[in-house]
Design a protein around this motif. Structure first.
Motif, mmCIF file in Angstrom:
data_model
loop_
_atom_site.group_PDB
_atom_site.id
_atom_site.type_symbol
_atom_site.label_atom_id
_atom_site.label_comp_id
_atom_site.label_asym_id
_atom_site.label_seq_id
_atom_site.Cartn_x
_atom_site.Cartn_y
_atom_site.Cartn_z
ATOM 1 N N THR A 31 0.829 -1.201 0.000
ATOM 2 C CA THR A 31 0.000 0.000 0.000
ATOM 3 C C THR A 31 0.868 1.257 0.000
ATOM 4 O O THR A 31 0.647 2.185 -0.787
ATOM 5 C CB THR A 31 -0.915 0.028 1.238
ATOM 6 O OG1 THR A 31 -1.612 -1.210 1.346
ATOM 7 C CG2 THR A 31 -1.913 1.166 1.162
ATOM 8 N N LEU A 32 1.861 1.289 0.881
ATOM 9 C CA LEU A 32 2.728 2.463 0.985
ATOM 10 C C LEU A 32 3.593 2.626 -0.254
ATOM 11 O O LEU A 32 3.853 3.753 -0.689
ATOM 12 C CB LEU A 32 3.596 2.351 2.239
ATOM 13 C CG LEU A 32 2.825 2.327 3.569
ATOM 14 C CD1 LEU A 32 3.775 2.104 4.740
ATOM 15 C CD2 LEU A 32 2.026 3.604 3.765
ATOM 16 N N LEU A 33 4.018 1.514 -0.823
ATOM 17 C CA LEU A 33 4.777 1.579 -2.069
ATOM 18 C C LEU A 33 3.923 2.164 -3.192
ATOM 19 O O LEU A 33 4.363 3.053 -3.931
ATOM 20 C CB LEU A 33 5.252 0.173 -2.441
ATOM 21 C CG LEU A 33 5.970 -0.011 -3.783
ATOM 22 C CD1 LEU A 33 7.187 0.893 -3.886
ATOM 23 C CD2 LEU A 33 6.374 -1.467 -3.961
ATOM 24 N N ALA A 34 2.687 1.689 -3.287
ATOM 25 C CA ALA A 34 1.786 2.214 -4.317
ATOM 26 C C ALA A 34 1.463 3.680 -4.073
ATOM 27 O O ALA A 34 1.349 4.466 -5.020
ATOM 28 C CB ALA A 34 0.504 1.391 -4.351
ATOM 29 N N ALA A 35 1.324 4.069 -2.803
ATOM 30 C CA ALA A 35 1.013 5.463 -2.470
ATOM 31 C C ALA A 35 2.122 6.396 -2.951
ATOM 32 O O ALA A 35 1.861 7.516 -3.406
ATOM 33 C CB ALA A 35 0.797 5.611 -0.968
ATOM 34 N N THR B 294 -1.977 13.266 -5.574
ATOM 35 C CA THR B 294 -3.266 13.364 -6.261
ATOM 36 C C THR B 294 -3.944 12.008 -6.408
ATOM 37 O O THR B 294 -5.058 11.924 -6.927
ATOM 38 C CB THR B 294 -3.098 13.983 -7.657
ATOM 39 O OG1 THR B 294 -2.223 13.170 -8.447
ATOM 40 C CG2 THR B 294 -2.541 15.399 -7.554
ATOM 41 N N GLY B 295 -3.268 10.953 -5.959
ATOM 42 C CA GLY B 295 -3.856 9.619 -5.964
ATOM 43 C C GLY B 295 -4.172 9.176 -4.553
ATOM 44 O O GLY B 295 -3.928 9.887 -3.577
ATOM 45 N N PHE B 296 -4.758 7.972 -4.443
ATOM 46 C CA PHE B 296 -5.073 7.438 -3.115
ATOM 47 C C PHE B 296 -5.067 5.918 -3.186
ATOM 48 O O PHE B 296 -5.482 5.334 -4.189
ATOM 49 C CB PHE B 296 -6.435 7.921 -2.621
ATOM 50 C CG PHE B 296 -6.594 7.800 -1.131
ATOM 51 C CD1 PHE B 296 -6.250 8.848 -0.302
ATOM 52 C CD2 PHE B 296 -7.056 6.621 -0.551
ATOM 53 C CE1 PHE B 296 -6.371 8.736 1.080
ATOM 54 C CE2 PHE B 296 -7.174 6.491 0.823
ATOM 55 C CZ PHE B 296 -6.827 7.555 1.638
ATOM 56 N N GLU C 184 3.690 7.335 10.912
ATOM 57 C CA GLU C 184 5.089 7.648 11.199
ATOM 58 C C GLU C 184 5.811 8.194 9.969
ATOM 59 O O GLU C 184 6.686 9.056 10.083
ATOM 60 C CB GLU C 184 5.798 6.396 11.706
ATOM 61 C CG GLU C 184 5.357 5.975 13.096
ATOM 62 C CD GLU C 184 5.929 4.625 13.516
ATOM 63 O OE1 GLU C 184 5.791 4.274 14.691
ATOM 64 O OE2 GLU C 184 6.511 3.926 12.646
ATOM 65 N N ARG C 185 5.407 7.712 8.807
ATOM 66 C CA ARG C 185 6.035 8.159 7.559
ATOM 67 C C ARG C 185 5.333 9.360 6.945
ATOM 68 O O ARG C 185 5.701 9.820 5.868
ATOM 69 C CB ARG C 185 6.067 6.999 6.558
ATOM 70 C CG ARG C 185 6.829 5.793 7.064
ATOM 71 C CD ARG C 185 6.826 4.654 6.062
ATOM 72 N NE ARG C 185 7.353 3.427 6.645
ATOM 73 C CZ ARG C 185 7.674 2.340 5.965
ATOM 74 N NH1 ARG C 185 7.545 2.332 4.641
ATOM 75 N NH2 ARG C 185 8.128 1.263 6.566
ATOM 76 N N LYS C 186 4.292 9.818 7.647
ATOM 77 C CA LYS C 186 3.518 10.986 7.203
ATOM 78 C C LYS C 186 2.953 10.778 5.790
ATOM 79 O O LYS C 186 3.009 11.671 4.937
ATOM 80 C CB LYS C 186 4.367 12.258 7.272
ATOM 81 C CG LYS C 186 4.911 12.535 8.665
ATOM 82 C CD LYS C 186 5.609 13.877 8.743
ATOM 83 C CE LYS C 186 6.265 14.088 10.103
ATOM 84 N NZ LYS C 186 5.366 13.878 11.246
ATOM 85 N N VAL C 187 2.432 9.575 5.561
ATOM 86 C CA VAL C 187 1.803 9.250 4.284
ATOM 87 C C VAL C 187 0.328 9.616 4.370
ATOM 88 O O VAL C 187 -0.431 9.003 5.115
ATOM 89 C CB VAL C 187 1.963 7.753 3.937
ATOM 90 C CG1 VAL C 187 1.242 7.425 2.636
ATOM 91 C CG2 VAL C 187 3.444 7.396 3.847
ATOM 92 N N GLY C 188 -0.069 10.630 3.613
ATOM 93 C CA GLY C 188 -1.432 11.121 3.709
ATOM 94 C C GLY C 188 -2.361 10.611 2.622
ATOM 95 O O GLY C 188 -3.554 10.925 2.642
ATOM 96 N N ASN C 189 -1.832 9.839 1.693
ATOM 97 C CA ASN C 189 -2.678 9.387 0.583
ATOM 98 C C ASN C 189 -2.888 7.869 0.615
ATOM 99 O O ASN C 189 -2.989 7.217 -0.415
ATOM 100 C CB ASN C 189 -2.080 9.806 -0.764
ATOM 101 C CG ASN C 189 -0.724 9.162 -1.021
ATOM 102 O OD1 ASN C 189 -0.005 8.799 -0.080
ATOM 103 N ND2 ASN C 189 -0.356 9.031 -2.294
ATOM 104 N N ALA C 190 -2.935 7.329 1.846
ATOM 105 C CA ALA C 190 -3.224 5.904 2.017
ATOM 106 C C ALA C 190 -4.128 5.723 3.222
ATOM 107 O O ALA C 190 -3.952 6.394 4.249
ATOM 108 C CB ALA C 190 -1.932 5.099 2.198
ATOM 109 N N GLY C 191 -5.106 4.831 3.101
ATOM 110 C CA GLY C 191 -5.998 4.505 4.199
ATOM 111 C C GLY C 191 -6.113 2.998 4.322
ATOM 112 O O GLY C 191 -5.851 2.257 3.365
ATOM 113 N N PHE C 192 -6.511 2.527 5.509
ATOM 114 C CA PHE C 192 -6.557 1.095 5.768
ATOM 115 C C PHE C 192 -7.874 0.707 6.421
ATOM 116 O O PHE C 192 -8.379 1.432 7.280
ATOM 117 C CB PHE C 192 -5.388 0.686 6.674
ATOM 118 C CG PHE C 192 -4.040 0.954 6.055
ATOM 119 C CD1 PHE C 192 -3.449 0.024 5.221
ATOM 120 C CD2 PHE C 192 -3.383 2.153 6.290
ATOM 121 C CE1 PHE C 192 -2.213 0.278 4.640
ATOM 122 C CE2 PHE C 192 -2.142 2.414 5.723
ATOM 123 C CZ PHE C 192 -1.550 1.459 4.886
#
Length: 292
Positions: free
Chosen positions: A77-81, A87-89, A109-117
């Motif tokens: 997920t994080l790799l794809a993000a 502009t993606g999710f 922790e990685r401050k990834v804002g374009n991924a949800g679980f």
């Protein structure tokens, strides 16, 4: 509306809740123990370059809206993000609350804002039909009916979208050169144990699996991880996989764990590799995608 804005509240995916007909609590036979979580983290590190190449080669790009099926701790997920950008999710789905909690923590922790679980059994996708791509790593191998599973998953992908699968070829022999008996033994043990995973045949003949799922425009290729020095983490990955598969092997009458002496196997493999000057291979990686 930009694609990235379409999932401002990943928690709204209530249709993921409940048990899907194709995926129950028994689907992941290897469990979610602390040792298995460590193995999965090691596995993710080893497989990251292969998965990244596959996603980019398949056409994942900025702005896409992506579903990661069976996301585990969120590595894919994080790799794809990172690939789809702000502009993606990417929505990661897994039925283990423990691993989803870890995935959310890691994203934070990685401050990834374009991924949800989301915590859910891999889902009845009714109502979600506008993803640009569905991706998954080591998912089909755990499905009792991979073809039916893919047909259901495809309902969430819009026309012209992608489905991308990174799987293993569990019966492909792992090798050593010059040959090492210890590596041959663990390869045979894992081959026999993995034969009892429910979707193993679908991964080994993924072209037919895609064909039966209605996927016509597709591409399939393979990669093999190579271990070139005794300190490689790939040895830890194989050793931890042997330990994880031991209960499944025992339950199905597969012998060999005692001969391998699993508690000492990793260090003995490193010592044997160093002494013989061998290089080793791990499992063949199946890389496949199709356009819907």
């Amino acid at each position: 509306m930009p694609m990235g804005e379409q999932h401002e509240n990943p928690g709204q995916l209530s249709c993921f809740q409940g048990e899907a007909s194709l995926q129950g609590e028994r689907s992941y036979l290897l469990g979610y123990s602390e040792a298995e979580i460590r193995r999965l983290l090691c596995q993710a590190e080893m497989l990251r370059p292969i998965t990244e190449r596959l996603l980019k080669r398949a056409g994942l790009c900025e702005g896409m809206r992506v579903l990661d099926m069976g996301c585990g701790m969120g590595d894919v997920t994080l790799l794809a993000a990172a690939i789809v950008g702000p502009t993606g999710f990417v929505v990661g789905v897994d039925r283990s609350g423990e691993t989803i909690g870890l995935a959310r923590q890691r994203a934070s922790e990685r401050k990834v804002g374009n991924a949800g679980f989301e915590v859910a059994a891999l889902p009845d996708m009714e109502g979600l039909k506008d993803f640009d791509a569905v991706i998954g790593r080591y998912v089909l191998v755990h499905q009792p009916d991979p073809v039916a599973f893919l047909r259901d998953i495809l309902k969430c992908v819009k026309p012209g979208g992608l489905i991308v699968c990174h799987e293993a070829y569990p019966r492909f022999p792992i090798c050593s050169s010059p040959p090492l008996q210890i590596w041959q033994d663990v390869g045979e043990f894992l081959r026999k144990a993995a034969a009892h995973l429910p979707g193993v045949d679908a991964c080994e003949d993924i072209q037919q699996t895609f064909e039966q799922s209605g996927l016509r425009k597709r591409e399939i290729y393979y990669e093999i991880p190579v271990i070139q020095h005794p300190q490689s983490e790939l040895i830890e990955w194989v050793a931890s996989s042997a330990r994880t598969f031991a209960p499944l092997a025992e339950a199905n009458g597969v012998e060999g764990a005692a001969v391998l002496d699993l508690p000492t196997f990793e260090q003995r493999s490193r010592d044997a590799m160093r002494k013989a000057g061998s290089h080793l291979t791990a499992w063949l990686q199946v890389c496949a995608w199709a356009i819907i």
